[in-house]
Write a protein that holds these residues in place. Sequence first.
Motif, mmCIF file in Angstrom:
data_model
loop_
_atom_site.group_PDB
_atom_site.id
_atom_site.type_symbol
_atom_site.label_atom_id
_atom_site.label_comp_id
_atom_site.label_asym_id
_atom_site.label_seq_id
_atom_site.Cartn_x
_atom_site.Cartn_y
_atom_site.Cartn_z
ATOM 1 N N LEU A 237 0.843 -1.193 0.000
ATOM 2 C CA LEU A 237 0.000 0.000 0.000
ATOM 3 C C LEU A 237 0.876 1.240 0.000
ATOM 4 C CD1 LEU A 237 -2.617 -0.977 2.766
ATOM 5 C CD2 LEU A 237 -2.671 -1.524 0.320
ATOM 6 N N ASN A 238 0.660 2.114 -0.976
ATOM 7 C CA ASN A 238 1.302 3.423 -1.002
ATOM 8 C C ASN A 238 0.379 4.385 -0.246
ATOM 9 O OD1 ASN A 238 2.042 5.893 -3.579
ATOM 10 N ND2 ASN A 238 2.924 5.646 -1.552
ATOM 11 N N LEU A 239 0.884 4.960 0.856
ATOM 12 C CA LEU A 239 0.047 5.719 1.783
ATOM 13 C C LEU A 239 0.359 7.207 1.739
ATOM 14 C CD1 LEU A 239 0.367 3.308 4.844
ATOM 15 C CD2 LEU A 239 -1.504 3.397 3.181
ATOM 16 N N THR A 240 -0.656 8.021 1.946
ATOM 17 C CA THR A 240 -0.492 9.475 1.972
ATOM 18 C C THR A 240 -0.358 9.964 3.410
ATOM 19 O OG1 THR A 240 -2.859 9.929 2.104
ATOM 20 C CG2 THR A 240 -1.912 9.668 -0.103
ATOM 21 N N HIS A 241 0.261 11.129 3.571
ATOM 22 C CA HIS A 241 0.337 11.834 4.862
ATOM 23 C C HIS A 241 0.920 10.954 5.973
ATOM 24 C CE1 HIS A 241 -2.127 14.661 2.732
ATOM 25 N NE2 HIS A 241 -3.165 13.846 2.697
ATOM 26 N N LEU A 242 1.871 10.100 5.641
ATOM 27 C CA LEU A 242 2.450 9.201 6.632
ATOM 28 C C LEU A 242 3.921 8.977 6.285
ATOM 29 C CD1 LEU A 242 1.204 7.624 9.082
ATOM 30 C CD2 LEU A 242 1.260 5.600 7.612
ATOM 31 N N SER A 243 4.811 9.346 7.217
ATOM 32 C CA SER A 243 6.235 9.141 6.985
ATOM 33 C C SER A 243 6.635 7.734 7.427
ATOM 34 C CB SER A 243 7.049 10.172 7.767
ATOM 35 O OG SER A 243 6.988 9.907 9.155
ATOM 36 N N THR A 244 7.809 7.291 6.993
ATOM 37 C CA THR A 244 8.293 5.970 7.395
ATOM 38 C C THR A 244 8.634 5.921 8.884
ATOM 39 O OG1 THR A 244 10.516 6.622 6.680
ATOM 40 C CG2 THR A 244 9.170 5.385 5.109
ATOM 41 N N ASP A 245 8.788 7.085 9.497
ATOM 42 C CA ASP A 245 9.034 7.124 10.948
ATOM 43 C C ASP A 245 7.756 6.913 11.754
ATOM 44 O OD1 ASP A 245 11.732 7.635 10.582
ATOM 45 O OD2 ASP A 245 11.430 9.812 10.535
ATOM 46 N N ALA A 246 6.597 7.038 11.096
ATOM 47 C CA ALA A 246 5.314 6.988 11.809
ATOM 48 C C ALA A 246 4.659 5.618 11.773
ATOM 49 C CB ALA A 246 4.352 8.022 11.213
ATOM 50 N N ILE A 247 5.293 4.658 11.091
ATOM 51 C CA ILE A 247 4.711 3.319 11.014
ATOM 52 C C ILE A 247 5.847 2.301 10.929
ATOM 53 C CG2 ILE A 247 4.452 3.418 8.490
ATOM 54 C CD1 ILE A 247 1.800 1.808 8.908
ATOM 55 N N HIS A 248 5.670 1.159 11.605
ATOM 56 C CA HIS A 248 6.745 0.184 11.708
ATOM 57 C C HIS A 248 6.174 -1.231 11.596
ATOM 58 C CE1 HIS A 248 8.931 3.618 13.351
ATOM 59 N NE2 HIS A 248 7.948 3.773 14.234
ATOM 60 N N ARG A 249 7.075 -2.208 11.427
ATOM 61 C CA ARG A 249 6.644 -3.598 11.489
ATOM 62 C C ARG A 249 5.952 -3.840 12.826
ATOM 63 N NH1 ARG A 249 10.936 -8.216 10.577
ATOM 64 N NH2 ARG A 249 10.475 -7.701 8.397
ATOM 65 N N GLY A 250 4.824 -4.533 12.759
ATOM 66 C CA GLY A 250 4.030 -4.782 13.966
ATOM 67 C C GLY A 250 2.871 -3.826 14.115
ATOM 68 N N ASP A 251 2.904 -2.684 13.394
ATOM 69 C CA ASP A 251 1.757 -1.783 13.403
ATOM 70 C C ASP A 251 0.615 -2.401 12.605
ATOM 71 O OD1 ASP A 251 2.408 0.394 14.998
ATOM 72 O OD2 ASP A 251 3.575 1.364 13.428
ATOM 73 N N VAL A 252 -0.599 -1.897 12.861
ATOM 74 C CA VAL A 252 -1.789 -2.420 12.195
ATOM 75 C C VAL A 252 -2.532 -1.275 11.526
ATOM 76 C CG1 VAL A 252 -3.843 -3.852 12.439
ATOM 77 C CG2 VAL A 252 -1.953 -4.106 14.063
ATOM 78 N N LEU A 253 -2.861 -1.458 10.259
ATOM 79 C CA LEU A 253 -3.699 -0.512 9.521
ATOM 80 C C LEU A 253 -5.110 -1.065 9.453
ATOM 81 C CD1 LEU A 253 -1.325 0.390 6.556
ATOM 82 C CD2 LEU A 253 -2.214 2.019 8.233
ATOM 83 N N LEU A 254 -6.090 -0.209 9.694
ATOM 84 C CA LEU A 254 -7.481 -0.641 9.672
ATOM 85 C C LEU A 254 -8.388 0.570 9.533
ATOM 86 C CD1 LEU A 254 -8.664 -1.554 13.286
ATOM 87 C CD2 LEU A 254 -6.595 -0.277 12.822
ATOM 88 N N PHE A 255 -9.669 0.311 9.296
ATOM 89 C CA PHE A 255 -10.652 1.383 9.275
ATOM 90 C C PHE A 255 -10.916 1.840 10.706
ATOM 91 C CE2 PHE A 255 -11.756 -0.943 5.353
ATOM 92 C CZ PHE A 255 -11.627 0.102 4.450
ATOM 93 N N ASN A 256 -11.183 3.131 10.873
ATOM 94 C CA ASN A 256 -11.411 3.687 12.204
ATOM 95 C C ASN A 256 -12.598 3.005 12.884
ATOM 96 O OD1 ASN A 256 -10.962 5.412 14.361
ATOM 97 N ND2 ASN A 256 -12.302 6.993 13.554
ATOM 98 N N ASP A 257 -12.404 2.631 14.153
ATOM 99 C CA ASP A 257 -13.462 2.052 14.997
ATOM 100 C C ASP A 257 -13.970 0.695 14.499
ATOM 101 O OD1 ASP A 257 -13.411 4.212 16.726
ATOM 102 O OD2 ASP A 257 -14.935 5.317 15.605
ATOM 103 N N SER A 258 -13.218 0.009 13.630
ATOM 104 C CA SER A 258 -13.691 -1.284 13.132
ATOM 105 C C SER A 258 -13.355 -2.427 14.072
ATOM 106 C CB SER A 258 -13.105 -1.572 11.747
ATOM 107 O OG SER A 258 -11.685 -1.639 11.798
ATOM 108 N N CYS A 259 -12.353 -2.238 14.943
ATOM 109 C CA CYS A 259 -11.938 -3.287 15.889
ATOM 110 C C CYS A 259 -11.776 -2.681 17.273
ATOM 111 C CB CYS A 259 -10.608 -3.914 15.464
ATOM 112 S SG CYS A 259 -10.676 -4.934 14.002
ATOM 113 N N TYR A 260 -11.861 -3.539 18.270
ATOM 114 C CA TYR A 260 -11.627 -3.103 19.637
ATOM 115 C C TYR A 260 -10.138 -3.244 19.950
ATOM 116 C CZ TYR A 260 -11.985 -2.614 24.676
ATOM 117 O OH TYR A 260 -11.830 -2.172 25.968
#
Length: 561
Positions: A237-260
């Motif tokens: 995924l090519n992402l907007t408004h996000l630097s490589t310092d703001a996301i790392h291995r182990g992070d999770v991308l998801l829709f807002n409020d879709s999971c607890y």
Amino acid sequence: MTVIATAGHVDHGKSSLVLALTGTDPDRLAEEKRRGMTIDLGFAHTESLSFVDVPGHIDFLNTMVAGVHGVDIALLVIDIGEGWKPQTVEHLDILMLMQVRHIVVALTKADASTHDATTALVARTESEFASRGMTPHNIIVTSAHTGLGIEELRDALTALTQVVSTASLTSPARLFVDRVFTIAGSGTVVTGTLSGAALHEGDELIVARTQQATKIRSIQQHGAVSSSARPRTRCALNLTHLSTDAIHRGDVLLFNDSCYSTEVFDGSVELAFGTGALGTAVSPVRNGGGYTLHIGTARRAASLRFLGTDHSKVRIRFAGALPLIPGDRFLLRRTGDDITVAGGSILDVKPIARTSRATPTGTMSSILEHHGWVTIAEATQLVGEPVAPVVDVWVATPDTVRITTDALVDLLAHTGEVDTTQLQPWERALIATLPNVTITQGIATVGVSNPLLSHPYVELFLSSGVTTPDTKSLDRDVIRRLIHASVLFEHDNIAFHADALQSLRPTLQNLWRQHPDGFSVGHLREELGITRKHAVPLATCLDKVALTKRVGDTRLPGSSW
């Protein structure tokens, strides 16, 4: 395209085999080339096969665990000359604990081995699987150097990808990130194996750890641009408004409020093969800390406690919340000696009962039984898939519905009438569904309904919402009686149905969110898109039903709010 993970001891030929199958060298790092072994996750694919090549060296076992997340098929690689080694055993145990049940075994370096060695290894492999109650899908003798068995292996893996079922598309989309990098002119790119529903170009996501918003600029799958990413497949995924310092291995991308997002869950647990019985004096899993928890590509320091006397179920706590759903697989490694000791399945992402009383099963009733009444959105987060409402926007277990219903029936029987404004929101919704119950301006009674409530004016004002007709042109006697019955509320010859006023609760909440110190008549008019002719009487009628309280020129929440 179903993802296939390699597994096996260091230098047994995993990367060479993937290169022979795909034409792509998964050893992408210079350090891997220098040392001659995989130390990070490598990726390769053909038109029909997609591989995650994981490291075999014990020093990088944590990376291996991240690689097998979300896969359905594994390729277990064993060097004929060396046979079964410690990481071969541990990798197979990890595959079992992560419920990767479709395993193809490739015996490598046949060109440098004897027939007797090959025959003995086949027998040993069959025995290792049988002792675990498993059967390998295939055992294929190969040589990446001569090409022996490569086509047979490719055909076996391709056939297996056609029959392996994919995960339910009803669970929320989540991408556990396993790689982050940047491309000049494009920005940040992340990769991972997608679980749950599909993702599409333009979707707005959040990074669960930071709640930072981002948007999918573009998607690539298997080297080609795509408008969407399918579940259980590799994607970039090519992402907007996000630097490589703001996301790392182990992070999770998801829709807002879709999971607890949680830091504690209840789960079932089973020991790694051959580590002893749970709950015995020598059990490798005991109450307390000293564990590393692996879920997806994330890992956390964790502690656990058994639930009551059932040593097959545990409560696990960790720092650093993760968006989890029931059914997620997890792995436990002991921190002191870095040994995989157990794995399991999440049963409840928001446990409430004490560990001595908790008896989770993973069913919707088990998950919701201690939560009482929750909204559809809350229930969907807790259960991990869409949930149908019981009444209006509310969800509860059958036992909770029965208890609430019985209490409302008893209340009606003892008092004769119930002011629904004094009830909880789910009680108001439920009491309206009870047989022979009539609600007139918020008062619930049992018996025959008032004939006045069938007058055409009732439906006229109810359907008109907040743009009602002038009462001067209507029968004043009927209007007076409807006002006396609290069906209508009137000011300056403009009247509103009581239910229409109650239906404005979301609008009022939004107005107070925008104007915490109180909203004006002008704010109300703009929010509803009505004229001052209706806005002024409406504000006054909201005061009359105590949804609002006038303070100067502003409205604050009233006593019935």
